[in-house]
Structure formats: structure tokens, C-alpha cells
Design an enzyme around this catalytic site. Sequence first.
Site, short mmCIF file in Angstrom:
data_model
loop_
_atom_site.label_atom_id
_atom_site.label_comp_id
_atom_site.label_asym_id
_atom_site.label_seq_id
_atom_site.Cartn_x
_atom_site.Cartn_y
_atom_site.Cartn_z
N HIS A 129 39.67 38.31 38.42
CA HIS A 129 38.25 37.95 38.45
C HIS A 129 38.18 36.44 38.62
O HIS A 129 38.66 35.69 37.77
CB HIS A 129 37.53 38.38 37.17
CG HIS A 129 36.06 38.08 37.21
ND1 HIS A 129 35.12 38.99 37.68
CD2 HIS A 129 35.36 36.96 36.88
CE1 HIS A 129 33.92 38.45 37.61
NE2 HIS A 129 34.04 37.21 37.14
N CYS A 130 37.58 36.00 39.71
CA CYS A 130 37.55 34.57 40.04
C CYS A 130 36.25 33.95 39.53
O CYS A 130 35.16 34.31 40.01
CB CYS A 130 37.67 34.38 41.55
SG CYS A 130 37.66 32.65 42.06
N PRO A 131 36.32 33.03 38.58
CA PRO A 131 35.10 32.40 38.07
C PRO A 131 34.41 31.51 39.10
O PRO A 131 33.21 31.26 39.01
CB PRO A 131 35.59 31.58 36.87
CG PRO A 131 37.05 31.34 37.14
CD PRO A 131 37.53 32.55 37.88
N GLU A 134 32.52 33.95 41.04
CA GLU A 134 31.82 34.84 40.12
C GLU A 134 31.84 36.28 40.63
O GLU A 134 30.81 36.95 40.69
CB GLU A 134 30.37 34.36 39.89
CG GLU A 134 30.23 33.38 38.75
CD GLU A 134 30.64 33.94 37.41
OE1 GLU A 134 30.35 35.12 37.15
OE2 GLU A 134 31.28 33.21 36.63
#
Length: 266
Positions: A129-131, A134
Amino acid sequence: MSRGAAGGGGYLMRAVYAGLSGGVTLALFLHRTDLQKQEEHGEFLQPLIFILLVLCSVLLYFAVSLMDPGFVESDEEEKSGMNEEQRVMIPQLPSNVRLRRCGYCMLKQPMRAKHCQQCQHCVRRFDHHCPWIENCVGERNHPFFVIYLAVQLVVLLWAFHIAWSGLYFEQSWEWLKHNIFLLLSFLVIVISTIVVMLLLVSHLYLVSCNTTTWEFMSRHRISYLRHSESENPFDQGVIFNIWRFFCACRLITWEKIYFPEDSDPV
């Protein structure tokens, strides 16, 4: 829009990215850089190409951020509203393989899928999950994520060269006051270049091995890898791994690769 991209945090990160991209590009044109000098001499080709590359990177960012990363659907959701041709594209499991149910959303979870706590859904071939975007990076958007990183790196390296061409250092407050915007942009470019380069190299390595960030980091906790006789049961050679990653036009049934035809699933 993907389920993971609907939160307020997603809108904020996308606004920050668009603002940084526009601000840095504006700084490169407003200061005495090669871009400004070329414009003054009536040479518009390179400035135009640079702007198009920046726009391309921004569009790729939004595409990766907003698209479905490969959310796992129930059988009813997956097949509702589909025509016969679309149903054929749904991965078909071997008859002797049973899918486990996710302990969070209770959906049947294909091999290599993982439940994302941020997105509150299982994602096929979950990578991470890439912040920054998002959104999850999964089977559907992972190729676009790698392409985005490659285009972004080209833009950053070119921007680094342009910004450096406009920096001439003088020990005076007046010089600093007139170049602070360019100096801040140069700092953002340097940091972003290092991060994007490391991400791109690491993802290209993972793609060549047909593994994911999650599998690489958590092999000892993943049952199908921990019980596998080979170190990576999905690795089919560098060339085929890369071809399948970028050119496959349908979701892949990883169970068919994991279980040889003449073996019984555990």
C-alpha cells in the site's frame, strides 16, 4: 475510482503532488535556467517536450492512484453485468484447488492476494500500500506504477540538469532572496530523484524475479512460500517474468503455476 483512493487523505496527497509538480516546473521557467534562455532565443522544442513529460508523469500518477489495483470480488459481484467474453477473462481455478477465506472481509482469497487494512479489501498479487498514491499497488496497476516511476525519473533527472544550470552561488543575502525558490525546488528534485531511483531499481528487480514487495519482505510468514520446495515457485525466468508482467492482458491464476499438474495441492 478505486476503493482505496476515495478517502480524504487521497485527495490531499494528490493535491500535494500536483502542487509540487507545478511549483517546481514554474520555478525552472522563472529563473535563469537553460529553459528560460532557450525561450528567449525562440527555441521552444525542448521546453515543450519537458512540459509534455511533466504532464505525462502527472497523468500516470493520477491513473495509478485512482485505478482499481486488483480488488478481489465475490463471485456474484465479479460476474454481474459481464458479457460472455468478459466472463472468459476471469481466472479459472484447477478443480482440485480450494481458496482460503480472508479473515477480515470473508471473501475467497486467490493465491498471492492479501487484505489491505488501509483499503479494507483484499488485493490480487498484492505488492504494497503506497502512501504517496494513497492506493494499493496490485496486479492491475503494478505495471503502470513501474512505468510511472520510469517516466518520473526521466523528468527528475532532466529537471536536476535544468535547475543546476540556473544556480550560480554568491555569498550575499540579495542572491539568496532572489534564488530561494529555485534552491528549494532543487532540494525537492534531489530528494525525489533518490527516492524514485531506489523504488524503480527495487521494483524492476522484483519484476524480474516475479515476486512482490510483500512476498520479499514477509516470506517467512506467508504459508504458500514457507511450504514451497523452491525458493520462488512463480519464477519462470527473467524474460518471461518481464513479458508476463507488462504484456499479460488478463488476471493470472497463480495456483496453476504453483501446483504442478501432476501434484496434489496441500
